[in-house]
Design an enzyme around this catalytic site. Structure first.
Site, mmCIF file in Angstrom:
data_model
loop_
_atom_site.group_PDB
_atom_site.id
_atom_site.type_symbol
_atom_site.label_atom_id
_atom_site.label_comp_id
_atom_site.label_asym_id
_atom_site.label_seq_id
_atom_site.Cartn_x
_atom_site.Cartn_y
_atom_site.Cartn_z
ATOM 1 N N ASP A 168 0.826 -1.211 0.000
ATOM 2 C CA ASP A 168 0.000 0.000 0.000
ATOM 3 C C ASP A 168 0.858 1.259 0.000
ATOM 4 O OD1 ASP A 168 -2.049 -1.777 0.159
ATOM 5 O OD2 ASP A 168 -3.026 -0.853 1.889
ATOM 6 N N CYS B 71 5.474 -2.520 8.696
ATOM 7 C CA CYS B 71 5.726 -1.166 9.179
ATOM 8 C C CYS B 71 5.535 -1.102 10.694
ATOM 9 C CB CYS B 71 4.784 -0.185 8.493
ATOM 10 S SG CYS B 71 5.013 -0.126 6.705
ATOM 11 N N SER C 235 -5.589 4.124 6.044
ATOM 12 C CA SER C 235 -4.466 3.346 6.533
ATOM 13 C C SER C 235 -4.616 3.158 8.028
ATOM 14 C CB SER C 235 -3.164 4.097 6.234
ATOM 15 O OG SER C 235 -2.101 3.582 7.005
ATOM 16 N N CYS D 278 1.901 -8.615 5.982
ATOM 17 C CA CYS D 278 1.398 -7.262 5.754
ATOM 18 C C CYS D 278 -0.112 -7.128 5.535
ATOM 19 C CB CYS D 278 2.189 -6.637 4.610
ATOM 20 S SG CYS D 278 3.841 -6.130 5.174
ATOM 21 N N ASP D 279 -0.491 -5.913 5.160
ATOM 22 C CA ASP D 279 -1.877 -5.434 5.172
ATOM 23 C C ASP D 279 -2.887 -6.378 4.542
ATOM 24 O OD1 ASP D 279 0.009 -3.283 5.406
ATOM 25 O OD2 ASP D 279 -1.633 -1.874 5.190
ATOM 26 N N LYS D 280 -2.622 -6.825 3.318
ATOM 27 C CA LYS D 280 -3.587 -7.675 2.622
ATOM 28 C C LYS D 280 -3.152 -9.132 2.592
ATOM 29 C CE LYS D 280 -5.571 -3.870 2.079
ATOM 30 N NZ LYS D 280 -4.411 -3.093 2.485
ATOM 31 N N GLU E 106 -7.132 3.592 0.150
ATOM 32 C CA GLU E 106 -6.933 4.383 1.362
ATOM 33 C C GLU E 106 -6.960 5.878 1.038
ATOM 34 O OE1 GLU E 106 -3.125 3.273 2.838
ATOM 35 O OE2 GLU E 106 -3.801 1.355 3.639
#
Length: 595
Positions: free
Chosen positions: A78, A204, A501, A119-121, A474
């Protein structure tokens, strides 16, 4: 009982020679077959290092009676996709990964799987995939979190939003970029921050979606206890990868499937942990989507119900002061669970083959907390500060808050609901009446913010950015631009049918449903409408027209007239993944998965 892989092997005579063509031995063919699935690839720091853990898991499986096969479903980032149309692929690619993993698993058939991501996804994609393949034994390994960078004195800035200004993490870059654009800091200083914000691989280092979903995997019982959100450089993480592969073989031998572990009660545990950590609002989409694959009914309202009265404990960025690596140093998920134990279902099964309650008792005896405290004190000495674990994970009786961390708001603006992370929102914005400023794209909105066209007391709208509109990207940069302006940071609300985010701060309200592209009321908002925000009463509503208060009946009549004149929405995506996603995605309140 015959292994599923053996049943299929009898049906496909070509399978044995094809596997031997890869160098397999005859003896490997009849062993339990294990897929080691990861998002490894050179896509971003959260995935570039995962092959280290893949190889450990493969080694463990092969040394403990199984035969491992490596599979890869590389994810996107992202952060790299921000600021251009690449971000529109972010949420759709979660479902694309799930479809790919489903095909990989079912085309061959495996007895178990080790699923590795950061991570995110990729984290929700792995858990959704496990749900879709729920008759298989499964265990999750995460790639940990990146280190924070210790700033030299000349680059330390006094940010009242954070007490620990000496440590740089990536979520600060959006704010620093806005500062550079408005002349607060010089370009040379921004360049330094950009060049040092990611000093290692890993997710992150803040409680964004990646960190949140790593924690959710452990809270659901799919990870070995205490292994979520370790620093990516920690030797313990490499060892945990090996132990996960070894434990998977035990699950296969005992016939413990993912569906035996992930239940409604384990989802409720995860949501209680989410409240305690002030987790990302994106979890209100990902957890329902994961639950859907397991055949369990969870929606955003479940979050609101369980967050009410829940104790919020975590002092980790962006709502707190410390980078995410300190979460592990303070005791990680087990410490959080110990603090909120009275609110958890302790009898749920986990991948250890034991219950959650049994795991927590074992951790007290095996030195886990002492080990974490030893690392914390070593870091404190290096950092030159005294740090107590309760500076990072507060005790239940000294919580940072006692009403969870998110709320689902409803009203004539969002009949199906929308989400706000109230722990990151200024208290003075919990109850307000604001002046509507609608924009039909993020680009137009952020331009208005940066050029002084947005004033205190405005409610700025970014619409047509939901799942059907543009893939639900986002709205990170606009939120950061608002927070970087002291005049706007505590006086302007950002409302969207898109999402944010996990790093987003301030009065940002996302997932407005029904979305604008589906003809939801957000599409009908006009300049000068009065918008009432009432977090305590979970309300968001249009209460006036052109600055004048109206009765609810009058508002309903006006919205009905506007809807009759609404020209509808036509997607600009005519082919490919974004077209498919726009056609098949359900509401973000249900999980935004493709149906």
């Amino acid at each position: 009982m015959m292994l599923r892989s053996e049943e299929v092997r009898k049906l496909a005579p070509e399978m044995d020679p094809l596997r031997m063509g890869m160098g397999w031995k005859v003896g490997d063919l009849s062993k339990p077959q294990v897929m080691v699935e990861s998002s490894y690839g050179d896509s971003h720091p959260g995935s570039a290092h995962l092959n280290i853990f893949v190889e450990e898991a493969v080694k463990a499986v092969d040394e403990n009676g199984g035969k491992a096969a490596r599979y890869f479903a590389t994810d996107m980032c992202d952060g790299i996709a921000q600021g251009h149309d690449g971000i529109n692929y972010s949420l759709p690619h979660r479902d694309a990964m799930v479809n790919l993993i489903e095909a990989q698993a079912n085309a061959t058939v495996f007895d178990g799987g080790v699923f590795i991501a950061s991570c995110d996804k990729s984290m929700p994609a792995m858990m959704m995939s496990i749900g879709r393949l729920k008759d298989m034994s499964a265990i999750v390994v995460t790639g940990g979190v990146m280190e924070a960078h210790e700033l030299p004195e000349k680059y330390i800035v006094n940010d009242p939003a954070c007490k620990i200004n000496e440590l740089l993490t990536l979520e600060q870059i959006g704010k620093f970029d806005a500062w550079e654009k408005t002349g607060v800091i010089p370009n040379e200083q921004l360049d330094y921050y950009k060049q040092h914000a990611c000093p290692s691989c890993g997710a992150c280092s803040f409680m964004g979606t990646a960190s949140t979903m790593q924690i959710m995997a452990e809270a659901l019982g799919l990870m070995l206890p205490g292994t979520a959100l370790m620093p990516s450089t920690a030797p313990e993480l490499k060892e945990a990868s090996y132990q996960a592969g070894k434990q998977l073989m035990d699950l296969i031998a005992k016939g413990i499937k993912a569906s035996d572990i992930v239940t409604k009660e384990s989802f409720e545990n995860a949501i209680m942990v989410h409240a305690a950590i002030s987790g990302s609002t994106n979890a209100t989409m990902h957890i329902p989507a994961i639950a859907h694959e397991f055949g369990v009914e969870i929606d955003a309202d479940t979050f609101d119900r369980l967050h009410r009265g829940a104790h919020y404990l975590l002092n980790i960025r962006p709502s707190g002061d410390w980078p995410a690596q300190y979460f592990y140093y303070a005791g990680g998920v087990p410490r959080v669970m110990e603090e909120i134990k009275s609110m958890l279902h302790l009898d749920v099964m986990t991948v250890t083959g034991k219950t959650l309650g049994e795991n927590l008792e074992e951790l007290k005896k095996n030195g886990f907390y002492e080990h974490c405290d030893e690392i914390l004190q070593k870091k404190a000495k290096q950092f030159g500060k005294e740090i107590d674990r309760e500076d990072i994970i507060h005790s239940f009786d000294h919580a940072k808050g006692t009403d969870g961390s998110i709320a689902i708001l409803k009203g004539n603006l969002a009949p199906e609901g929308c989400v706000i992370k109230h722990t990151a929102c200024p208290k003075n914005m919990f109850k307000a009446v604001l002046n509507a400023r609608p924009f039909n794209s993020e680009e137009a909105c952020i331009d208005a913010v940066l050029h002084g066209k947005v004033k205190p007391g405005d409610a700025i709208f970014i619409r047509y950015e939901g799942p059907r509109g543009s893939g639900m990207p986002e709205m990170f940069y606009t939120g950061e631009a608002i927070c970087a302006n002291p005049e706007l940071a505590s006086s302007v609300a950002l409302i969207t049918d898109g999402r944010f985010s996990g790093a987003s701060r301030g009065p940002v309200i996302g997932h407005v449903s029904p979305e604008a592209a589906a003809g939801g009321p957000i599409a009908l908002v006009e300049e000068g409408d009065l918008i009432e925000l009432d977090v305590a009463n979970r309300k968001i509503a249009i209460v006036g027209i052109r600055g004048e208060r109206k009765t609810p009946e009058e508002i309903d009549a006006i919205l009905k007239e506007r809807k009759a004149n609404w020209k509808g929405f036509e997607s600009k995506y005519k082919h490919g993944l974004l077209k498919l996603y726009a056609q098949h995605a359900v509401s973000s309140m249900k999980g935004a998965y493709m149906e």
